[in-house]
Design an enzyme around this catalytic site. Structure first.
Site, mmCIF file in Angstrom:
data_model
loop_
_atom_site.group_PDB
_atom_site.id
_atom_site.type_symbol
_atom_site.label_atom_id
_atom_site.label_comp_id
_atom_site.label_asym_id
_atom_site.label_seq_id
_atom_site.Cartn_x
_atom_site.Cartn_y
_atom_site.Cartn_z
ATOM 1 N N ASN A 7 -9.743 3.547 18.263
ATOM 2 C CA ASN A 7 -8.567 4.109 17.598
ATOM 3 C C ASN A 7 -8.902 5.566 17.262
ATOM 4 O OD1 ASN A 7 -6.559 4.854 15.836
ATOM 5 N ND2 ASN A 7 -6.779 3.088 14.483
ATOM 6 N N ARG A 90 -5.966 1.978 20.989
ATOM 7 C CA ARG A 90 -4.719 2.146 20.256
ATOM 8 C C ARG A 90 -4.133 3.494 20.669
ATOM 9 N NH1 ARG A 90 -3.594 4.909 14.899
ATOM 10 N NH2 ARG A 90 -1.524 4.201 14.346
ATOM 11 N N HIS A 179 3.175 1.723 13.539
ATOM 12 C CA HIS A 179 2.494 0.546 12.960
ATOM 13 C C HIS A 179 2.919 -0.747 13.681
ATOM 14 C CE1 HIS A 179 2.129 2.529 8.668
ATOM 15 N NE2 HIS A 179 1.079 2.838 9.420
ATOM 16 N N HIS A 207 3.946 -3.168 5.939
ATOM 17 C CA HIS A 207 2.617 -2.550 6.065
ATOM 18 C C HIS A 207 2.555 -1.453 5.009
ATOM 19 C CE1 HIS A 207 -0.924 -1.037 8.482
ATOM 20 N NE2 HIS A 207 -0.684 -0.043 7.650
ATOM 21 N N GLY A 209 0.051 0.824 3.272
ATOM 22 C CA GLY A 209 -1.270 1.445 3.130
ATOM 23 C C GLY A 209 -1.049 2.853 2.620
ATOM 24 N N GLY A 211 -0.030 5.145 4.771
ATOM 25 C CA GLY A 211 1.270 5.183 5.430
ATOM 26 C C GLY A 211 1.933 3.835 5.183
ATOM 27 N N ARG A 240 3.522 11.042 1.828
ATOM 28 C CA ARG A 240 4.728 11.353 2.611
ATOM 29 C C ARG A 240 5.975 10.950 1.826
ATOM 30 N NH1 ARG A 240 3.108 8.311 8.043
ATOM 31 N NH2 ARG A 240 0.968 8.275 7.303
ATOM 32 N N ARG A 283 -4.404 2.798 -6.995
ATOM 33 C CA ARG A 283 -5.342 2.447 -8.082
ATOM 34 C C ARG A 283 -5.330 3.512 -9.179
ATOM 35 N NH1 ARG A 283 -9.806 1.089 -3.624
ATOM 36 N NH2 ARG A 283 -8.652 2.820 -2.732
ATOM 37 N N GLY A 329 -3.831 -1.789 2.506
ATOM 38 C CA GLY A 329 -4.456 -1.582 1.200
ATOM 39 C C GLY A 329 -3.593 -1.943 0.007
ATOM 40 N N ASN A 333 -3.620 -5.734 -1.951
ATOM 41 C CA ASN A 333 -4.350 -5.676 -3.220
ATOM 42 C C ASN A 333 -3.543 -5.377 -4.475
ATOM 43 O OD1 ASN A 333 -7.084 -5.928 -2.018
ATOM 44 N ND2 ASN A 333 -6.505 -4.011 -1.030
ATOM 45 N N GLU A 384 -4.787 -5.088 13.059
ATOM 46 C CA GLU A 384 -4.263 -4.585 14.330
ATOM 47 C C GLU A 384 -5.344 -4.544 15.405
ATOM 48 O OE1 GLU A 384 -2.666 -0.625 14.412
ATOM 49 O OE2 GLU A 384 -4.268 0.187 13.221
HETATM 50 P P1 ADP Z 1 -4.523 3.494 5.777
HETATM 51 O O1 ADP Z 1 -5.195 2.566 6.776
HETATM 52 O O2 ADP Z 1 -3.060 3.641 5.942
HETATM 53 O O3 ADP Z 1 -5.238 4.771 5.544
HETATM 54 P P2 ADP Z 1 -5.188 1.451 3.825
HETATM 55 O O4 ADP Z 1 -4.499 0.270 4.415
HETATM 56 O O5 ADP Z 1 -6.668 1.472 3.825
HETATM 57 O O6 ADP Z 1 -4.595 2.797 4.380
HETATM 58 O O7 ADP Z 1 -4.662 1.599 2.312
HETATM 59 C C1 ADP Z 1 -5.146 2.612 1.504
HETATM 60 C C2 ADP Z 1 -4.403 2.565 0.180
HETATM 61 O O8 ADP Z 1 -4.426 1.234 -0.340
HETATM 62 C C3 ADP Z 1 -5.080 3.387 -0.900
HETATM 63 O O9 ADP Z 1 -4.619 4.721 -0.877
HETATM 64 C C4 ADP Z 1 -4.622 2.695 -2.172
HETATM 65 O O10 ADP Z 1 -3.379 3.234 -2.568
HETATM 66 C C5 ADP Z 1 -4.400 1.263 -1.755
HETATM 67 N N1 ADP Z 1 -5.438 0.346 -2.250
HETATM 68 C C6 ADP Z 1 -6.624 0.053 -1.692
HETATM 69 N N2 ADP Z 1 -7.304 -0.848 -2.448
HETATM 70 C C7 ADP Z 1 -6.520 -1.131 -3.512
HETATM 71 C C8 ADP Z 1 -6.634 -1.968 -4.649
HETATM 72 N N3 ADP Z 1 -7.709 -2.730 -4.859
HETATM 73 N N4 ADP Z 1 -5.620 -1.983 -5.533
HETATM 74 C C9 ADP Z 1 -4.506 -1.227 -5.345
HETATM 75 N N5 ADP Z 1 -4.335 -0.422 -4.278
HETATM 76 C C10 ADP Z 1 -5.318 -0.359 -3.383
#
Ligand code: ADP
Length: 399
Positions: A7, A90, A179, A207, A209, A211, A240, A283, A329, A333, A384
């Site tokens: 990727n 990817r 995505h 999804h 994260g 993004g 964004r 967080r 993320g 979580n 993915e």
């Molecule tokens: P990407 O792959 O899009 O860069 P991720 O899927 O790794 O992103 O998600 C990152 C985001 O997830 C972080 O910026 C944060 O906002 C959130 N995140 C990660 N761990 C936690 C957690 N334990 N509690 C709350 N939010 C979290």
């Protein structure tokens, strides 16, 4: 079958070596600062097992380091590179050319290249990696898995923008989504977890994260998604803005900002970061909001509102919903965000189990709705790479 999943972005190369028969990850890592003069920002590095935090001139050099790593040390991931059977890439943009994953040949390479103007930061590095694999792993079959392919099923009434028809066609302006591999994966895993076929379910996939995107998957077919011509559209995200009144763009330009500045504002200075003034990370926002920071609370409310808006839209578009799936993320979580998103939706048959929502079940798929909730709410760890490995195995096995 061992698949090397790659990727690439303009300044990084993420990889996973996956035994697709498990599936099980044998090794994974991230090369940073590829081709950068300035040190690059780390992202997501804490979850990776191997970080090459060094400067690589190009993707070929980075891939060389990865291949050396895979066979190095006392417990190498593979004894020799001969144990790698295929490579899955990817590729961000398949335009309206690719509606599924394909075996890479010269024609495919030319077509990916032809789509580079739609994804200037991602398609060229993917091509650089494909080329590097040809040199460093000669003869191995390579497969391209497109982030946009899953959304090629969107009907014209959904993927067209109400711009002058000829203008949109001339500039290839339409909703492509992004995505897609992640949405396809979690829809499939949701069905498997429920012991049903994806073709029998109406699913909203989320999804969330850095993004963020959502999709409506109606009986296995994607019928709508929140990202659009670019991944800037749709939900409020980490940095964004997502959908805003398009007139704001021209308004800012007329107020003296350059087009590049506006693009930077919308992509890197907006979203959770822009509203809170604190961080793009949920967080940090949670902590600040718990201490009474009003802008952090506002960022929370806006973020949850944005998700609820699309949820409502997709439930209407599919005339119902059987399951809502969350990944990445935030989706995996952030229990407070989930609580906020699903608050008060009992009349729609969407009932979150507060206890299950609070319980962390690290890295496992789980249902977090109440047992009597007609609509199931499900958390699926992002996967993915597994989807890319599965597509690669399927295509290569059929050769
Ligand atoms: P990407 O792959 O899009 O860069 P991720 O899927 O790794 O992103 O998600 C990152 C985001 O997830 C972080 O910026 C944060 O906002 C959130 N995140 C990660 N761990 C936690 C957690 N334990 N509690 C709350 N939010 C979290």
């Amino acid at each position: 079958m061992n698949i090397l999943v790659i990727n690439a972005s303009s300044s990084s190369l993420k990889y996973q070596l996956i035994d697709a028969d498990g599936p099980v990850t044998l090794a994974k890592g991230l090369c940073e600062r590829v081709g950068c003069d300035e040190p690059c920002v780390k992202h997501g590095a804490d979850t990776l097992e191997r970080i090459f935090d060094q400067r690589f001139d190009d993707h070929e050099e980075a891939l060389g380091a990865v291949l050396a790593e895979l066979t190095a040390g006392e417990k190498p991931a593979v004894a020799s590179l001969d144990e790698i059977d295929a490579i899955g890439h990817r590729v961000l943009h398949g335009g309206d050319v690719f509606s599924k994953s394909v075996l890479i040949d010269d024609d495919v390479i030319a077509k990916i290249d032809g789509l580079s103007e739609l994804a200037p930061l991602h398609n060229p590095p993917a091509l650089a990696c494909i080329d590097a694999c040809k040199k460093l792993l000669p003869g191995l079959p390579q497969v391209a898995v497109f982030d946009t392919a899953f959304f090629q099923t969107l009907p014209p009434s959904t993927h067209m923008y109400p711009l002058p028809y000829e203008l949109a066609k001339e500039h290839r302006i339409r909703k492509y989504g992004a995505h897609g591999t992640s949405h396809r994966y979690i829809a499939q895993r949701c069905a498997a977890l429920l012991g049903q076929h994806v073709e029998d379910l109406k699913i909203v996939t989320c999804h969330l994260g850095n993004g963020c995107s959502m999709a409506a998957v109606d009986h296995g077919i994607a019928v709508d998604t929140s990202m659009g011509f670019t991944p800037l559209d749709g939900l409020m995200m980490g940095t964004r803005c997502g959908s805003i009144d398009p007139a704001i763009v021209t308004y800012l330009i007329k107020a003296g900002y350059s087009a590049d500045e506006v693009e930077d504002i919308m992509n890197r200075q907006s979203g959770l970061l822009g509203i809170s003034g604190i961080s793009n990370d949920v967080r940090d926002i949670t902590e600040a909001a718990s201490k009474g920071d009003a802008r952090a609370s506002l960022a929370y409310d806006m973020y949850a509102h944005s998700i609820r808006k699309y949820l409502g839209q997709y439930i209407v578009e599919m005339a119902g919903v059987d399951a809502i799936v969350l990944t990445a993320g935030v989706g995996e979580n952030a229990e407070i965000i989930r609580r906020r998103v699903f608050a008060g939706l009992q009349p729609l048959g969407i009932i979150l189990d507060q206890e299950k929502n609070r319980t962390h079940n690290n890295g496992h798929e789980r249902i977090i709705s109440r047992d009597d909730s007609p609509v199931k709410i499900i958390v699926i760890p992002a996967g993915e790479e597994y989807m890319i490995a599965a597509d690669t195995q399927e295509i290569v096995s059929a050769l």
